[in-house]
Write a protein that holds these residues in place. Sequence first.
Motif, PDB file in Angstrom:
ATOM      1  N   ASP A 129      42.171  35.224  36.056  1.00  0.00           N
ATOM      2  CA  ASP A 129      42.837  36.014  35.209  1.00  0.00           C
ATOM      3  C   ASP A 129      41.895  36.623  34.108  1.00  0.00           C
ATOM      4  O   ASP A 129      42.153  37.550  33.845  1.00  0.00           O
ATOM      5  CB  ASP A 129      44.086  35.508  34.568  1.00  0.00           C
ATOM      6  N   GLU A 189      41.992  26.235  33.582  1.00  0.00           N
ATOM      7  CA  GLU A 189      43.612  26.626  33.458  1.00  0.00           C
ATOM      8  C   GLU A 189      43.557  27.730  32.236  1.00  0.00           C
ATOM      9  O   GLU A 189      44.228  28.576  32.304  1.00  0.00           O
ATOM     10  CB  GLU A 189      44.383  25.697  33.029  1.00  0.00           C
ATOM     11  N   GLN A 207      43.075  32.262  40.148  1.00  0.00           N
ATOM     12  CA  GLN A 207      44.021  32.939  40.898  1.00  0.00           C
ATOM     13  C   GLN A 207      44.201  32.186  42.265  1.00  0.00           C
ATOM     14  O   GLN A 207      43.475  31.237  42.622  1.00  0.00           O
ATOM     15  CB  GLN A 207      43.259  34.293  41.289  1.00  0.00           C
ATOM     16  N   THR A 208      45.266  32.439  42.944  1.00  0.00           N
ATOM     17  CA  THR A 208      45.960  31.537  43.743  1.00  0.00           C
ATOM     18  C   THR A 208      44.880  31.533  45.118  1.00  0.00           C
ATOM     19  O   THR A 208      44.836  30.608  45.685  1.00  0.00           O
ATOM     20  CB  THR A 208      47.236  32.223  44.587  1.00  0.00           C
ATOM     21  N   ASN A 209      44.096  32.568  45.349  1.00  0.00           N
ATOM     22  CA  ASN A 209      43.050  32.501  46.482  1.00  0.00           C
ATOM     23  C   ASN A 209      41.833  31.930  45.696  1.00  0.00           C
ATOM     24  O   ASN A 209      40.700  31.840  46.762  1.00  0.00           O
ATOM     25  CB  ASN A 209      42.670  34.014  47.113  1.00  0.00           C
ATOM     26  N   THR A 213      39.547  29.084  45.999  1.00  0.00           N
ATOM     27  CA  THR A 213      39.610  27.743  46.626  1.00  0.00           C
ATOM     28  C   THR A 213      38.488  27.163  46.449  1.00  0.00           C
ATOM     29  O   THR A 213      38.102  25.852  46.643  1.00  0.00           O
ATOM     30  CB  THR A 213      39.939  27.953  47.938  1.00  0.00           C
ATOM     31  N   ASP A 224      36.658  32.277  47.162  1.00  0.00           N
ATOM     32  CA  ASP A 224      37.519  32.061  48.151  1.00  0.00           C
ATOM     33  C   ASP A 224      36.741  31.389  49.367  1.00  0.00           C
ATOM     34  O   ASP A 224      37.610  31.099  50.282  1.00  0.00           O
ATOM     35  CB  ASP A 224      38.430  33.305  48.444  1.00  0.00           C
TER      36      ASP A 224
END
Length: 421
Positions: free
Chosen positions: A127, A189, A194-196, A198, A265
Amino acid sequence: MSDNKPSATRRQFLGGAALAAGAAATGKLVHAQAADPLITELQPWQQFLGPGVDAAPYGMPSPFESHVVRRNVPWLTADSVSSVNFTPLHEMEGIITPNGLAFERHHGGVAEIDPADHRLMINGLVDTQMVFTMQDLMRFPRENRTYFLECAANSGMEWRGAQLNGCQFTHGMIHNVVYTGVPLRLLLEEAGVQTNGTWLLAEGADASAMTRSIPMEKCLDDCLVATHMNGERLRPEQGYPLRLVVPGWEGNMWVKWLRRLEVGDQPWHHREETSKYTDLLANGDARRFTWVMDAKSVITNPSPQAPILHGPGPTVLTGVAWSGRGTIPRVDVTLDGGMNWHQARMSGPSFDKSMHRFYFEFDWDGSELLLQSRAHDSTGYVQPTKDQLREIRGENSIYHNNGIQTWLVRENGESENVEVG
Ligand code: MTE
Ligand code: CO
């Protein structure tokens, strides 16, 4: 002391006391003579004042320990900038590697960095992209944890048979250190993964710009961004002022001089990871992304660099064991190449993904010994023999050799690296 000749009463007292105390404590161990001049006569160091407190503002080991050093094997690599040296395991006790003895593995030499000029950047799928100074990092909560770091190539020379004569060279690409650092999770944190996101790419500030891909799951679990080792700042050789700690995983992911973390990702394609950090299997397939270091152990004394000097009788065997999957509740040792196994005595703290110390005291009858140790880790995994490993991986592997090591001890107490069938 004004008189450099001890009085008769002092001489009698010292000689008598040494014999009585020694005999009571250890029985047949004692070789003391009633009139050993080293105990009955005043020695030079008792007669003169020694150096004062400021003689060594940063203390060094006794000059009598000057042989206790990292060593390299010159023919292994072309130059010392992209090279490795080895921890002198046979000279150490307990579980902590002193900072000056921690083996070094560099791909582009040691970067010399003023911490005031060092920055850590987090970019990619976050972010907020962030740049931290060292001072910024010291404002995050930090933790202290003890971990081993083992290079994936440790014992790599031993795949085809016994090669190097000494546990320093066969097993010394390992160190075990108390790290102080900020959990990587807290920094990620702060940036907001972001959610993707990984995967994480970690990059060093040295000339080799060592980059490694690490699954996000591991990053959020137990990784640290470390500033200190064994209570003091990281040594330049170990990545001063900042290094990534990836507990239980192979050493090449523990990026030193850490300057950038990029969230992505998918894993990045690293020249080294695809060509070198791969385990070739017997059937020709390659085993990729084998990051966890399996349980392993080695007897450090006696060993080729640490012969038995005292002859037959009470003998202390010791060694170290570790696992990237947990603790080491048990180590077995054999004196006869695996015919009879005995449970060793564990001594010292037992931390997750840390080195453990074991001992086995025995009465040596002076005959030849075939010494081996076998680690059990807290998952129930048992260290395999080299032949068991070769059945799965063939002989052309380099990395991840955690097979059982054998030392042949001869009647004169000297020993060598061998394999038993
Ligand atoms: N990080 C950077 N930046 N550069 C390097 O050359 N070598 C890696 C890893 N991290 C390396 C690095 C390898 S292969 C190993 S085994 C460990 O650091 C060695 O860590 P050490 O020097 O503290 O023993
Ligand atoms: Co390595």
